[in-house]
Scaffold this active site. Sequence first.
Site: not given
Length: 248
Positions: A144-145, A171
């Site tokens: 996915y972008p 993250h």
Amino acid sequence: MAEAAETLDGWYCLHDFRTVDWSLWKALSDHEKEEAIQEFNSFLTQWELIEQNREGSYAFYSILGQKADFVIMSLRPTMDELNELETAFNKSKLAEVTVPAYSYVSVVELSNYLGSGEGDPYAHPRVRARLYPVLPKTGYFCFYPMDKKRDQSDNWYMLPMENRRELMKSHGLIGRRYAGKITQIITGSVGFDDWEWGVTLFADDALQFKKIVYEMRFDEASARFGEFGPFYVGSLLDEEKFMKMLAV
Ligand code: VOV
């Protein structure tokens, strides 16, 4: 002005999603079908050789759902080589029975948020292995972008470097919990395509895609700043599986 992150850039990347036009495929004679498969298999052999020689890499997966039927993800040292590869495929018999579904142009990217180490990073074997990777051939693939938000109140690009570093650290910690379950290839696409990054995930258990994406939605870097494009998910293909898929 906030300090821009520095990026290390590796191989160029093309995700080429295709849909099979089944009526056209069924209308071909057995001989034409055989020719199309043989020609495509010779591309696969070429791509494998290039991968073995560490001059690029590829991933070949079927796509579940109506967005596409299969994807060829290719990595090469230059955009020109990707262009040649794409054109060669477009001229093939198989391409005549496929319709372009989606494509994404980017370059393998690492940022310096978590430090850049000593000396020339491009000479470091661990960095090189990430910038010029052999794409995994796991059972499942997800692409996915995504963008980082540039809203008035939540603008990633106006945050001081230190804040972005903290967010990327958090993250990274979530990501590390998926070590051995998911391999991620982050490709940068600012100036190349419609979103800022391409996220390609490889796993042997497709459920891990849902788990990591969901968990990251609660982490500030994604919760506050992540914006996402369409998701593509599918299963590993090889010569044999592709022949089975095309059997009519
Ligand atoms: C599979 C695990 C995993 C791991 C270990 C991991 C770690 C890391 C680290 C350490 C770093 C920063 C340094 C670098 O290496 O660049 C990154 C960077 C990045 N990531 Fe990541 N990420 C993962 C996985 C992972 C996922 C699943 C996503 C999608 C996010 C979601 O919400 O759907 C993602 C996105 C990104 C992006 C867009 C960037 C670039 C951001 C930028 O502003 O530059 N990433 N990522």
